[in-house]
Design a protein around this motif. Structure first.
Motif, mmCIF file in Angstrom:
data_model
loop_
_atom_site.group_PDB
_atom_site.id
_atom_site.type_symbol
_atom_site.label_atom_id
_atom_site.label_comp_id
_atom_site.label_asym_id
_atom_site.label_seq_id
_atom_site.Cartn_x
_atom_site.Cartn_y
_atom_site.Cartn_z
ATOM 1 N N GLY A 6 -77.960 77.375 37.664
ATOM 2 C CA GLY A 6 -77.493 78.552 38.365
ATOM 3 C C GLY A 6 -77.319 79.690 37.405
ATOM 4 O O GLY A 6 -77.580 79.579 36.224
ATOM 5 N N GLU A 7 -76.786 80.775 37.869
ATOM 6 C CA GLU A 7 -76.618 81.974 37.051
ATOM 7 C C GLU A 7 -75.163 82.131 36.685
ATOM 8 O O GLU A 7 -74.283 81.994 37.496
ATOM 9 N N GLY A 8 -74.865 82.384 35.397
ATOM 10 C CA GLY A 8 -73.499 82.588 34.961
ATOM 11 C C GLY A 8 -73.398 83.876 34.174
ATOM 12 O O GLY A 8 -73.877 84.907 34.584
ATOM 13 N N PHE A 174 -71.563 78.822 31.129
ATOM 14 C CA PHE A 174 -72.167 80.083 31.538
ATOM 15 C C PHE A 174 -73.013 79.999 32.804
ATOM 16 O O PHE A 174 -73.421 81.017 33.340
ATOM 17 N N CYS A 175 -73.344 78.807 33.232
ATOM 18 C CA CYS A 175 -74.121 78.663 34.460
ATOM 19 C C CYS A 175 -73.684 77.379 35.161
ATOM 20 O O CYS A 175 -72.750 76.702 34.716
ATOM 21 N N LYS A 176 -74.345 77.019 36.263
ATOM 22 C CA LYS A 176 -73.930 75.875 37.069
ATOM 23 C C LYS A 176 -74.584 74.564 36.638
ATOM 24 O O LYS A 176 -74.389 73.530 37.277
ATOM 25 N N MET A 177 -75.359 74.590 35.580
ATOM 26 C CA MET A 177 -76.032 73.374 35.136
ATOM 27 C C MET A 177 -75.006 72.354 34.643
ATOM 28 O O MET A 177 -74.062 72.693 33.915
ATOM 29 N N HIS A 178 -75.186 71.099 35.061
ATOM 30 C CA HIS A 178 -74.244 70.032 34.711
ATOM 31 C C HIS A 178 -74.928 69.018 33.805
ATOM 32 O O HIS A 178 -76.104 68.716 33.970
ATOM 33 N N ASN A 182 -75.112 62.315 26.510
ATOM 34 C CA ASN A 182 -74.862 62.814 25.161
ATOM 35 C C ASN A 182 -74.320 64.242 25.198
ATOM 36 O O ASN A 182 -74.895 65.122 25.821
ATOM 37 N N ARG A 183 -73.234 64.479 24.488
ATOM 38 C CA ARG A 183 -72.601 65.801 24.483
ATOM 39 C C ARG A 183 -73.483 66.856 23.819
ATOM 40 O O ARG A 183 -73.298 68.059 24.038
ATOM 41 N N CYS A 184 -74.447 66.420 22.971
ATOM 42 C CA CYS A 184 -75.319 67.389 22.297
ATOM 43 C C CYS A 184 -76.077 68.251 23.286
ATOM 44 O O CYS A 184 -76.391 69.416 23.003
ATOM 45 N N GLU A 185 -76.389 67.688 24.453
ATOM 46 C CA GLU A 185 -77.236 68.409 25.405
ATOM 47 C C GLU A 185 -76.602 69.700 25.888
ATOM 48 O O GLU A 185 -77.260 70.724 26.008
ATOM 49 N N ILE A 186 -75.311 69.671 26.168
ATOM 50 C CA ILE A 186 -74.672 70.890 26.677
ATOM 51 C C ILE A 186 -74.579 71.955 25.591
ATOM 52 O O ILE A 186 -74.792 73.142 25.842
ATOM 53 N N PHE A 187 -74.301 71.538 24.340
ATOM 54 C CA PHE A 187 -74.219 72.515 23.251
ATOM 55 C C PHE A 187 -75.598 73.102 22.942
ATOM 56 O O PHE A 187 -75.727 74.309 22.691
#
Length: 444
Positions: A6-8, A174-178, A182-187
């Protein structure tokens, strides 16, 4: 795994790298698929772990975070005792317990320096003796170092637990992506898609708490860098984009807790360690500048365009790319009659594609570099796409800030990069395309 989008604060923008990357320093074989800080409480655990007991009486203080100053004030007022550099003590509770045991049967003068005040003849107040407990005493220094090692072990254990935790679940700031797993993916997502870089994920600890703080600030409409508050989310988004404030405030010591570097050496945080590194560079003997330059040249490693193999000789690296990846940069350069500027753009284009696991030729994205290389080899996609794909102004900027290969590109027209009578001729750029790139960068 990303589940939705999504857009953030910033729009998602594919194929966008905004943070500085670095190549591996040395890899001769192919790769295979805190302490200026107030965070000593992080080392504590257990139900009563935050309870502090006076070293010299039965007074206790229930909560470390709120009662530490009261604990120190009690020692000063009631017992004339001062603990030096208390902020550098990794576990104040265990420190206090140790000295409580030691002071049961022995006087303070056995361990402390005595400081007498009001000793001048003109002083009207009576003289008083204060006791300083500090690491001048070998036992105290050894205790502090032992507590520091214990805290570092706990931090590394916590970090390993987080790195191997498959149950991590969190939405992008910043967006709706969940993201799950692995925590590396979000960073990495926030770095590459939103230009928000907090460093390598493997250098972080207490990641969930870190993200909680950042999310709370954004929900409170507060800029993460300058920490000013804005009237609404669009205004905040605009501010962070235009001011390039998509980063955390390095002066805010609240963030020290979340970086492993702040736990490595007693009494040092990231700033002091960085300052030492800078001092070492500045203190190099200028009389040996020529020797230093020779050393740098000999040690420089050019890294393969497709894997982590590196070599000091460009010829050896070219042979490797021909043998392992069926790619000959020199033949490509000669057959396409590439200018010096086009060589730079082609190298940066390939670097960016490989970094993002996208096929250089057909633009297909893969989950890993190994999968992408398998595809390129099996499909014969080791060639170069049409110039319109990579001959773009955005590829003037290095994908990796330490890319030695760029320093070894040859300019046929002049050894000094000049043309004719020593006049540097700028490459002509297609203005609409250049403007489009700048707009994309500003929107990212």
């Amino acid at each position: 795994m990303a589940q939705s989008s999504g857009e953030g604060l910033t729009g998602d923008k594919p194929n966008c790298i905004l943070e500085p990357l670095t190549l591996p320093e040395r890899q001769d074989t192919p790769s295979t698929p805190p302490n200026s800080t107030d965070h000593a409480a992080a080392a504590d655990s257990g139900g009563d772990s935050d309870r502090l007991g006076c070293l010299l009486c039965d007074q206790t203080f229930e909560d470390y975070a709120t009662d530490r100053d009261m604990f120190l004030a009690h020692l000063l007022v009631e017992h004339k005792l001062v603990i030096a550099d208390v902020k550098l003590i990794a576990d104040l509770k265990r420190y206090a317990q140790h000295w409580k045991e030691r002071l049961r049967d022995k006087p303070l003068t056995e361990f402390c320096s005595v400081i007498r005040t009001n000793t001048h003849p003109t002083d009207k107040a009576p003289s008083e003796d204060f006791y300083l407990l500090c690491d001048v005493l070998p036992e105290d220094k050894e205790l502090r170092e032992e507590l520091q090692r214990g805290r570092l072990e706990q931090i590394l254990t916590q970090q390993h637990k987080e790195r191997t935790d498959a149950h991590f679940s969190r939405a992008c700031l910043f967006c709706k992506m969940h993201f799950q797993g692995n925590r590396c993916e979000i960073f990495n997502h926030m770095t590459f898609d939103h230009g928000f870089n907090v460093g390598q994920p493997d250098n972080l600890v207490y990641a969930n708490e870190f993200l909680d703080i950042l999310q709370e600030k954004l929900e409170g409409l507060q800029c993460l860098y300058c920490e000013k508050t804005f009237k609404d989310r669009p205004t905040l988004k605009d501010h962070m984009r235009k001011k390039l404030h998509k980063k955390i405030n390095p002066k805010n010591t609240v963030y020290d807790k979340f970086y492993v570097i702040n736990y490595l050496e007693l009494g040092k945080n990231w700033e002091s360690i960085q300052a030492e590194d800078d001092t070492e560079v500045v203190s190099v003997d200028t009389d040996k500048e020529e020797e230093w330059g020779d050393w740098e040249e000999e040690g420089a490693q050019a890294v393969c365009l497709f894997c982590d193999v590196s070599a000091e000789s460009i010829d050896k690296l070219t042979e490797h790319m021909m043998d392992a990846h069926s790619f000959d940069f020199r033949i490509v350069k000669e057959s396409l009659e590439l200018t010096f500027y086009q060589q730079i753009k082609l190298v940066n284009y390939i670097r960016r594609q490989v970094h993002q696991c996208i096929c250089v030729l057909c633009q297909e994205r893969f989950p890993s570099r190994a999968a992408m290389l398998d595809h390129m080899t099996s499909q014969g996609h080791t060639g170069i796409p049409d110039k319109s794909v990579w001959d773009q102004p955005q590829y003037f900027f290095p994908t990796y800030e330490n890319d030695t290969l760029l320093c070894n590109l040859e300019d046929k027209e002049s050894d000094n990069g000049c043309h004719g009578d020593g006049i540097v001729v700028a490459e002509e750029l297609h203005v609409p395309n250049e403007a489009s790139v700048l707009r994309d960068i500003l929107r990212s």
